[in-house]
Write a protein that holds these residues in place. Structure first.
Motif, PDB file in Angstrom:
ATOM      1  N   GLY A 100       0.827  -1.204   0.000  1.00 17.15           N
ATOM      2  CA  GLY A 100       0.000   0.000   0.000  1.00 17.15           C
ATOM      3  C   GLY A 100       0.857   1.247   0.000  1.00 17.15           C
ATOM      4  O   GLY A 100       0.541   2.235   0.654  1.00 17.15           O
ATOM      5  N   ALA A 101       1.952   1.194  -0.795  1.00 12.74           N
ATOM      6  CA  ALA A 101       3.000   2.207  -0.692  1.00 12.74           C
ATOM      7  C   ALA A 101       2.825   3.393  -1.619  1.00 12.74           C
ATOM      8  O   ALA A 101       3.595   4.350  -1.540  1.00 12.74           O
ATOM      9  CB  ALA A 101       4.359   1.552  -0.982  1.00 12.74           C
ATOM     10  N   TYR A 158       3.051   5.634   1.571  1.00 11.54           N
ATOM     11  CA  TYR A 158       3.982   6.536   0.879  1.00 11.54           C
ATOM     12  C   TYR A 158       4.817   7.336   1.878  1.00 11.54           C
ATOM     13  O   TYR A 158       6.038   7.481   1.715  1.00 11.54           O
ATOM     14  CB  TYR A 158       3.201   7.472  -0.038  1.00 11.54           C
ATOM     15  CG  TYR A 158       4.084   8.481  -0.751  1.00 11.54           C
ATOM     16  CD1 TYR A 158       4.929   8.085  -1.781  1.00 11.54           C
ATOM     17  CD2 TYR A 158       4.062   9.828  -0.394  1.00 11.54           C
ATOM     18  CE1 TYR A 158       5.738   8.999  -2.438  1.00 11.54           C
ATOM     19  CE2 TYR A 158       4.864  10.753  -1.041  1.00 11.54           C
ATOM     20  CZ  TYR A 158       5.698  10.338  -2.069  1.00 11.54           C
ATOM     21  OH  TYR A 158       6.510  11.257  -2.705  1.00 11.54           O
ATOM     22  N   GLU A 159       4.167   7.845   2.912  1.00  6.65           N
ATOM     23  CA  GLU A 159       4.885   8.637   3.917  1.00  6.65           C
ATOM     24  C   GLU A 159       5.948   7.788   4.629  1.00  6.65           C
ATOM     25  O   GLU A 159       7.061   8.251   4.899  1.00  6.65           O
ATOM     26  CB  GLU A 159       3.900   9.201   4.938  1.00  6.65           C
ATOM     27  CG  GLU A 159       2.901  10.202   4.392  1.00  6.65           C
ATOM     28  CD  GLU A 159       3.534  11.494   3.901  1.00  6.65           C
ATOM     29  OE1 GLU A 159       4.669  11.798   4.319  1.00  6.65           O
ATOM     30  OE2 GLU A 159       2.887  12.195   3.098  1.00  6.65           O
ATOM     31  N   ASP A 190      -0.155   3.544 -11.709  1.00  5.86           N
ATOM     32  CA  ASP A 190       0.200   4.932 -11.984  1.00  5.86           C
ATOM     33  C   ASP A 190       0.774   5.606 -10.741  1.00  5.86           C
ATOM     34  O   ASP A 190       1.798   6.296 -10.799  1.00  5.86           O
ATOM     35  CB  ASP A 190      -1.021   5.719 -12.473  1.00  5.86           C
ATOM     36  CG  ASP A 190      -1.444   5.310 -13.883  1.00  5.86           C
ATOM     37  OD1 ASP A 190      -0.605   4.735 -14.607  1.00  5.86           O
ATOM     38  OD2 ASP A 190      -2.611   5.566 -14.251  1.00  5.86           O
ATOM     39  N   ASN A 191       0.100   5.414  -9.611  1.00  7.62           N
ATOM     40  CA  ASN A 191       0.598   5.991  -8.363  1.00  7.62           C
ATOM     41  C   ASN A 191       1.936   5.387  -7.964  1.00  7.62           C
ATOM     42  O   ASN A 191       2.805   6.068  -7.411  1.00  7.62           O
ATOM     43  CB  ASN A 191      -0.422   5.782  -7.239  1.00  7.62           C
ATOM     44  CG  ASN A 191      -1.602   6.718  -7.345  1.00  7.62           C
ATOM     45  OD1 ASN A 191      -1.628   7.603  -8.202  1.00  7.62           O
ATOM     46  ND2 ASN A 191      -2.601   6.536  -6.488  1.00  7.62           N
ATOM     47  N   LEU A 192       2.103   4.093  -8.232  1.00  8.73           N
ATOM     48  CA  LEU A 192       3.376   3.441  -7.941  1.00  8.73           C
ATOM     49  C   LEU A 192       4.521   4.082  -8.719  1.00  8.73           C
ATOM     50  O   LEU A 192       5.583   4.384  -8.168  1.00  8.73           O
ATOM     51  CB  LEU A 192       3.301   1.959  -8.295  1.00  8.73           C
ATOM     52  CG  LEU A 192       2.907   0.964  -7.216  1.00  8.73           C
ATOM     53  CD1 LEU A 192       2.864  -0.444  -7.813  1.00  8.73           C
ATOM     54  CD2 LEU A 192       3.857   1.010  -6.025  1.00  8.73           C
ATOM     55  N   GLN A 193       4.303   4.274 -10.003  1.00 10.35           N
ATOM     56  CA  GLN A 193       5.350   4.864 -10.844  1.00 10.35           C
ATOM     57  C   GLN A 193       5.658   6.294 -10.413  1.00 10.35           C
ATOM     58  O   GLN A 193       6.823   6.718 -10.412  1.00 10.35           O
ATOM     59  CB  GLN A 193       4.923   4.827 -12.318  1.00 10.35           C
ATOM     60  CG  GLN A 193       4.752   3.426 -12.887  1.00 10.35           C
ATOM     61  CD  GLN A 193       6.025   2.590 -12.817  1.00 10.35           C
ATOM     62  OE1 GLN A 193       7.142   3.111 -12.891  1.00 10.35           O
ATOM     63  NE2 GLN A 193       5.861   1.281 -12.662  1.00 10.35           N
TER      64      GLN A 193
END
Length: 260
Positions: free
Chosen positions: A9-10, A16-17, A37-40
């Protein structure tokens, strides 16, 4: 030698934080999320800001045996820090919510998290070091009508984390359960707009501050981390009222705010 952290869930929110904090401490990262997309974007942003290697895996953690797929794809690389952050919520009475979505939640929160922990733990024990951070919730401390499976799954994560933390004493491996209250992340976009998670703003936490609190607790080897004075108090409410009353209080909050 550079160490490696695996975060589920990164691609956004607390995952991400926490990835930023790990990158800042010099860890190479393996980021896992269902949103490619969010991963990239996360990979690009982190590599621009930090001197570390970032690998990404697009995975649906609600699928059976996905933990084995992950370990196969990373060639059983040594994992020094495991962050089991992936999760989502679902609002509604148990009799009326969709089993398919509930089953996915149970797989993400419980089965995949437990399986991935087991697969990573063996190497940590052999090396005599390692840290695991499991994303539980303030919801873990009492039943939650109208979000029954979410609350129950977070209670599992808390109990599981505390139990294996005790088992691992003396091995060099620590387990921390982070139990935040409402936090301003994409969680609110996934849960029904009716839930009180989206209505109550007075105790809404900043994700970067919650991540920093949990990360610090993990580094110290603390077993349970509850950020915020209000949340610490709410986690103890069962000491002052019966479980039946605590359950009804949660129900009243959800009912009060569902049509706001």
């Amino acid at each position: 030698m550079t160490k490696t952290a695996l975060i589920t869930g990164a691609a956004s929110g607390l995952g991400y934080e926490l990835s930023l904090l790990l990158a800042n401490d010099g860890y190479n990262l393996i980021l896992i999320d269902i949103n490619n997309d969010n991963l990239q974007n996360a990979k690009t942003d982190i590599e621009k800001s930090f001197n570390c290697q970032v690998s990404v895996l697009k995975k649906d953690l609600s699928k059976p045996n996905v933990a084995i797929e992950i370990m196969d794809e990373i060639n059983d690389a040594p994992i020094d820090v495991l962050v089991n952050n992936a999760g989502f919520g679902l609002f509604g009475t148990f009799a009326n919510t969709e089993w398919e979505r509930e089953s996915e939640m149970l797989h993400v929160h419980i089965l995949t998290t437990t399986h991935l922990t087991k697969l990573v733990l063996d190497g940590m024990i052999k090396r005599g070091s390692g840290k695991i951070l499991n994303m539980s919730s303030l919801a873990a401390f009492q039943p939650g009508p109208l979000m029954s499976i979410y609350y129950a799954s977070k209670a599992y994560l808390l109990s599981f984390s505390e139990a294996i933390a005790n088992e691992l004493k003396g091995t060099g491996v620590t387990v921390t359960a982070l139990c935040p209250g409402p936090t301003k992340t994409e969680f609110q976009k996934v849960v029904s707009n009716n839930t009180s998670e989206n209505k109550i703003s007075f105790n809404m936490a900043c994700p970067s501050k919650v991540a920093q609190y949990g990360y610090s607790a993990m580094k110290k080897g603390k077993t349970v981390a509850i950020p915020g004075i209000v949340n610490k108090f709410l986690s103890t409410i069962h000491r002052f009222v019966s479980r039946r009353m605590a359950t009804q209080i949660v129900r009243n909050i959800q009912e009060k705010n569902r049509d706001v």
